[in-house]
Design a protein around this motif. Structure first.
Motif, PDB file in Angstrom:
ATOM      1  N   PHE A 130       5.048   9.869  -6.630  1.00  0.00           N
ATOM      2  CA  PHE A 130       5.953  10.371  -5.592  1.00  0.00           C
ATOM      3  C   PHE A 130       7.418  10.112  -5.953  1.00  0.00           C
ATOM      4  O   PHE A 130       8.284  10.946  -5.669  1.00  0.00           O
ATOM      5  CB  PHE A 130       5.592   9.777  -4.223  1.00  0.00           C
ATOM      6  N   SER A 131       7.704   8.959  -6.569  1.00  0.00           N
ATOM      7  CA  SER A 131       9.084   8.670  -6.988  1.00  0.00           C
ATOM      8  C   SER A 131       9.529   9.698  -8.030  1.00  0.00           C
ATOM      9  O   SER A 131      10.630  10.241  -7.946  1.00  0.00           O
ATOM     10  CB  SER A 131       9.196   7.277  -7.615  1.00  0.00           C
ATOM     11  N   PHE A 141       5.207  -3.025  -1.356  1.00  0.00           N
ATOM     12  CA  PHE A 141       3.851  -2.574  -1.030  1.00  0.00           C
ATOM     13  C   PHE A 141       2.834  -3.711  -1.197  1.00  0.00           C
ATOM     14  O   PHE A 141       1.986  -3.937  -0.336  1.00  0.00           O
ATOM     15  CB  PHE A 141       3.508  -1.387  -1.941  1.00  0.00           C
ATOM     16  N   ILE A 184       9.521  -0.458  -4.961  1.00  0.00           N
ATOM     17  CA  ILE A 184       8.697  -0.112  -3.791  1.00  0.00           C
ATOM     18  C   ILE A 184       7.330  -0.809  -3.892  1.00  0.00           C
ATOM     19  O   ILE A 184       6.783  -1.274  -2.892  1.00  0.00           O
ATOM     20  CB  ILE A 184       8.531   1.424  -3.645  1.00  0.00           C
ATOM     21  N   SER A 185       6.795  -0.898  -5.126  1.00  0.00           N
ATOM     22  CA  SER A 185       5.482  -1.529  -5.323  1.00  0.00           C
ATOM     23  C   SER A 185       5.487  -3.004  -4.928  1.00  0.00           C
ATOM     24  O   SER A 185       4.500  -3.506  -4.380  1.00  0.00           O
ATOM     25  CB  SER A 185       5.038  -1.408  -6.773  1.00  0.00           C
ATOM     26  N   SER A 244       9.818   2.874  -8.455  1.00  0.00           N
ATOM     27  CA  SER A 244       8.445   2.605  -8.037  1.00  0.00           C
ATOM     28  C   SER A 244       8.108   1.120  -8.164  1.00  0.00           C
ATOM     29  O   SER A 244       7.321   0.603  -7.377  1.00  0.00           O
ATOM     30  CB  SER A 244       7.441   3.456  -8.815  1.00  0.00           C
ATOM     31  N   ILE A 303       2.790   5.665  -5.808  1.00  0.00           N
ATOM     32  CA  ILE A 303       4.228   5.438  -5.611  1.00  0.00           C
ATOM     33  C   ILE A 303       5.012   5.989  -6.802  1.00  0.00           C
ATOM     34  O   ILE A 303       6.046   6.631  -6.636  1.00  0.00           O
ATOM     35  CB  ILE A 303       4.527   3.933  -5.379  1.00  0.00           C
ATOM     36  N   SER A 359      -6.665  10.425  -4.350  1.00  0.00           N
ATOM     37  CA  SER A 359      -5.820   9.817  -5.386  1.00  0.00           C
ATOM     38  C   SER A 359      -6.148  10.388  -6.761  1.00  0.00           C
ATOM     39  O   SER A 359      -5.254  10.795  -7.495  1.00  0.00           O
ATOM     40  CB  SER A 359      -6.009   8.310  -5.422  1.00  0.00           C
ATOM     41  N   GLY A 381      -2.218   2.447  -5.110  1.00  0.00           N
ATOM     42  CA  GLY A 381      -0.935   2.579  -4.404  1.00  0.00           C
ATOM     43  C   GLY A 381       0.236   2.637  -5.363  1.00  0.00           C
ATOM     44  O   GLY A 381       1.121   3.483  -5.232  1.00  0.00           O
ATOM     45  N   MET A 382       0.221   1.751  -6.364  1.00  0.00           N
ATOM     46  CA  MET A 382       1.309   1.723  -7.355  1.00  0.00           C
ATOM     47  C   MET A 382       1.409   3.051  -8.107  1.00  0.00           C
ATOM     48  O   MET A 382       2.497   3.565  -8.327  1.00  0.00           O
ATOM     49  CB  MET A 382       1.074   0.587  -8.355  1.00  0.00           C
ATOM     50  N   SER A 383       0.235   3.581  -8.495  1.00  0.00           N
ATOM     51  CA  SER A 383       0.235   4.855  -9.223  1.00  0.00           C
ATOM     52  C   SER A 383       0.779   5.981  -8.352  1.00  0.00           C
ATOM     53  O   SER A 383       1.565   6.808  -8.811  1.00  0.00           O
ATOM     54  CB  SER A 383      -1.179   5.224  -9.670  1.00  0.00           C
TER      55      SER A 383
END
Lengths: 67, 132
Positions: B119-120, B87, B83-84, B80, B116, B39, B112-114
């Motif tokens: 990637f978005s 998640f 999606i978060s 994001s 996401i 990460s 995970g949020m970062s």
């Protein structure tokens, strides 16, 4: 929406960077426009048309099938 | 030029590099350590890429931000966020069935949020913003 930016730019002998500088956007925006990956705001479309001395509808062709 | 280099490249690079070195020094080969390392490495690459992009814009005498870059950031943020939320719900459901400590749960959620968001943002950059 399709556009003739690439063709008109070649005719005017303008690079992507030169056109971007003239209309005050990043070169990436011109790349996206030419690839059809982005539809510009009305202001940007107007500014680009002004650079080519053409009406907006001759530079940007609205294609109803994609909507 | 020097100021922008410091703001956009050197500061995030030094920050992420320090975190990376710290993680490497405390690396015990566990799954969680590998996830953290990957990460931070991704954030490091992302910050360098963003910094390079800004510096290229400054060198080309074009604006650092324009309508497209703002739209990409806005769209990536909204996507994001959505999606978060899913998640986090999934993470909470998983935590009900595992003995995951709270700090690990929150850490996983934030990382995970970062990821996401990254990637978005990359996805929108790749596929473009058609008819929006």
């Amino acid at each position: 929406m399709n556009n003739r930016i690439k063709e008109l730019r070649a005719r005017e002998n303008l690079s992507q960077l030169e056109l971007a500088q003239k209309v005050g956007v990043r070169r990436e925006t011109i790349v996206f426009l030419e690839k059809g990956k982005y539809n510009p705001s009305l202001k940007l479309a107007y500014d680009i048309s002004q650079i080519f001395n053409m009406p907006i509808e001759e530079v940007f062709i609205f294609d109803n099938k994609n909507h | 030029m020097k100021k922008s280099l410091i703001i956009y490249v050197i500061t995030p690079a030094v920050f992420f590099l320090s975190v990376l070195v710290f993680l490497l020094l405390n690396f015990d080969g566990g799954f969680q350590d590998i996830i953290s390392l990957v990460s931070v490495l991704l954030f490091f690459i992302f910050s360098i890429f963003m910094g390079q992009d800004k510096i290229r814009s400054i060198n080309n005498k074009e604006p650092c931000e324009d309508e497209l870059s703002k739209k990409i950031t806005t769209k990536a943020s909204s996507m994001s966020f959505y999606i978060s939320v899913i998640f986090w719900i999934a993470l909470l459901l998983i935590s009900d069935h595992t003995a995951l400590p709270t700090h690990n749960l929150i850490g996983s959620g934030v990382i995970g949020m970062s990821l996401i968001f990254i990637f978005s943002w990359a996805g929108i950059k790749f596929f473009g913003l058609k008819n929006e």
